[in-house]
Write an enzyme that holds these catalytic residues in place. Structure first.
Site, PDB file in Angstrom:
ATOM      1  CD  GLU A  79     -24.961  65.913 -51.651  1.00 46.25           C
ATOM      2  OE1 GLU A  79     -23.879  66.523 -51.556  1.00 46.25           O
ATOM      3  OE2 GLU A  79     -25.496  65.328 -50.685  1.00 46.25           O
TER       4      GLU A  79
ATOM      5  CE  LYS B 290     -22.070  68.913 -49.165  1.00 46.45           C
ATOM      6  NZ  LYS B 290     -22.158  67.438 -49.361  1.00 46.45           N
TER       7      LYS B 290
ATOM      8  CB  CYS C 290     -25.943  67.225 -48.214  1.00 53.15           C
ATOM      9  SG  CYS C 290     -25.876  65.636 -47.327  1.00 53.15           S
TER      10      CYS C 290
END
Length: 531
Positions: free
Chosen positions: A270, A345, A379
């Site tokens: 990321e 995300k 993440c």
């Protein structure tokens, strides 16, 4: 990398089985390729014969639907090539009657690339296919007579043996032999009078071999073919770069490295491109990251070129992207066939929202690849089990998680949740993060990471559920093989069966109505889940 074809204009690269109707393209390509050997092209009946006797062995590569390269091969008994032979003899006087399905060696008849497509590593892609075919058919290896087209320039001063040795030592460049050596082929012997009319090689050739390390002698016991996928995780060192080109040079270094180990996937972390924000450190954080977002389109285009060129699927990690004046954290799956897919995300961290003004995305989906279905969560998203369960229900085999964590406790959240996802969803999970520090980039001061590949926990897997792990806080690559067939076996015969044993009679997990149309959010027991 130099090529006659502009790689930026390529939309699709596809490996195909050759068909009889491809002959005219094949003929034109051979005439272009072997310009120094007039009339050295296969006749139509040759191609038809090869396709009829061994369809899987005759493949081509189409670039934007134009045939750009071909590989032709047969199967023979090793005893027939374990002595000196000529091209005419090994092909049965070009009748290919030497082919036998009971043979144990894949013999390469020809590989050629249309000149304007050279430099795209298409030859390497064809050889990778041959190696996979060799493993699939449980053959001992690949053998063929390799031309040495520059030998005529040195034949007056050295023997073929001396020439080959100098090529191996990089004292002399031979385009064919250099390429074969770089693809893990080794010289076995010199063949004199191998190919009639090959004046460039003085009719010499080098018998080149590649050994299949997975070869097993035939037995009466039942066996089945496993589907092995090789993962390449990049544990990225944060450091300052002079410009965009220098950053991408480092990216290509890692892609080249994992591709060299024949990885099917490369996973970047990321915000790996955060060092480019150093030029904007005088700006407020929300403005600086929006300047970084201006690089995203160019970075994705370059990743796509690398995926095609190095024959590897690349998960680009993530980057900021502005859509309709809103800032998102997104990444791209750049496939080796030229396809590009986007992922978002969904759950931004409080820091991302507060410091950068970032918003969560709306789309959750699996991705079809040439290695099966995969999922990608960025993440923080891996800490929400509902997401990966939806992906598992859609057939995901491998979950990729690019992440960025500054402290060890933050990393532990990602690591522990990722491992839980592997167990509860009976899948593999690969996580890759960044290490080091960026003292000249606000809000990106320090990083902590240990990239890992997790497995389910059962007898066929590592007892601790860890397939491979990188050294913490050290720049490196991590390479691991995962076996998809083991997941199938686990699902049916595992000690516990986390997917099969769910009590759907008392609880369920479904997308909400908006999500089913646009991928916007999910529902648990009919109640909207915060996203």
């Amino acid at each position: 990398m130099e090529t006659n074809k502009d790689i930026k204009s390529i939309e699709n690269i596809e490996l195909v089985f050759l068909k009889p109707e491809d002959y005219q393209e094949i003929k034109e390509m051979m005439i272009e390729t072997y310009s120094s050997m007039p009339n050295a092209y296969w006749k139509e009946h040759h191609i038809k014969t090869l396709i009829n006797i061994f369809h899987e062995g005759q493949v081509g590569i189409r670039v934007d639907n134009e045939l750009a390269g071909c590989a032709l091969s047969i199967i023979v008994d090793y005893d027939k090539v374990d002595s000196k032979h000529t091209y005419r003899e090994i092909t049965g006087n070009y009748s290919f009657k030497t082919h036998t399905n009971k043979g144990d060696i894949l013999y390469g008849i020809d590989v050629f690339i249309r000149p304007k497509y050279r430099g795209l590593r298409l030859g390497r892609r064809l050889y990778d296919y041959r190696k996979e075919l060799c493993e699939k058919l449980n053959l001992k290896g690949i053998v063929f007579g390799g031309r040495i087209p520059n030998f005529h320039q040195y034949s007056h001063s050295m023997s073929p043996k001396e020439y080959i040795e100098k090529v191996r030592n990089k004292d002399i460049h031979d385009p064919v032999l250099n390429f074969q050596l770089s693809n893990d082929f080794h010289p076995a012997r010199i063949l004199q009078g191998y190919l009639e009319g090959d004046k460039d090689s003085n009719e010499y050739a080098v018998l080149l071999e590649w050994d299949n390390v997975y070869y097993e002698k035939s037995s009466d016991q039942a066996a089945f073919t496993k589907s092995i996928i090789r993962l390449g995780l990049i544990q990225w060192q944060m450091r300052l770069y002079n410009d965009f080109d220098e950053l991408m040079q480092q990216v290509e270094y890692f892609v080249d490295a994992v591709s060299g180990y024949r990885c099917d996937f490369a996973l970047f972390p990321e915000f790996f491109n955060a060092p480019l924000m150093s030029d904007y450190n005088h700006l407020a954080e929300p403005d600086a990251i929006r300047k970084l977002a201006e690089y995203t389109e160019k970075i994705v285009a370059r990743f796509s070129e690398l995926a095609i060129s190095y024959n590897i699927n690349i998960i680009t990690g993530s980057m900021p992207e502005v859509v309709d004046n809103s800032l998102y954290n997104v990444g791209y799956l750049c496939k080796r066939d030229g396809g590009i897919e986007r992922f978002e995300k969904l759950h931004v961290t409080p820091d991302e929202a507060k410091v950068w003004g970032m918003q969560g995305g709306n789309t959750i989906k699996t991705f079809n690849t040439d290695c099966g279905k995969i999922g990608i969560l960025i993440c923080y998203d891996v800490e929400f089990p509902e997401l990966s369960r939806i992906l598992a229900d859609e057939g995901m085999n491998i979950l990729f998680v690019p992440f960025l964590t500054d402290t060890q406790n933050g990393y532990s959240r990602v690591r522990n949740c990722a491992q839980a996802r592997a167990i509860e969803n009976e899948c593999y999970v690969a996580i890759a993060g960044s290490v080091g520090n960026l003292p000249k980039v606000h809000n990106m001061d320090i990083q902590y990471a240990q990239s890992m590949v997790f497995t389910p926990c059962d007898f066929s897997f590592p007892t601790n559920g860890i397939k491979a792990e990188a050294t913490p806080n050290t720049e490196m690559i991590l390479i691991a093989d995962v076996d998809i067939d083991m997941l199938r076996e686990l699902n049916q015969f595992g000690s516990v069966r986390n997917l099969k044993d769910r009590r759907s009679d008392i609880y369920s997990l479904v997308r909400n109505h908006e999500s089913q149309k646009s991928g916007n959010g999910i529902t648990v027991n009919g109640l909207p889940h915060e996203n």
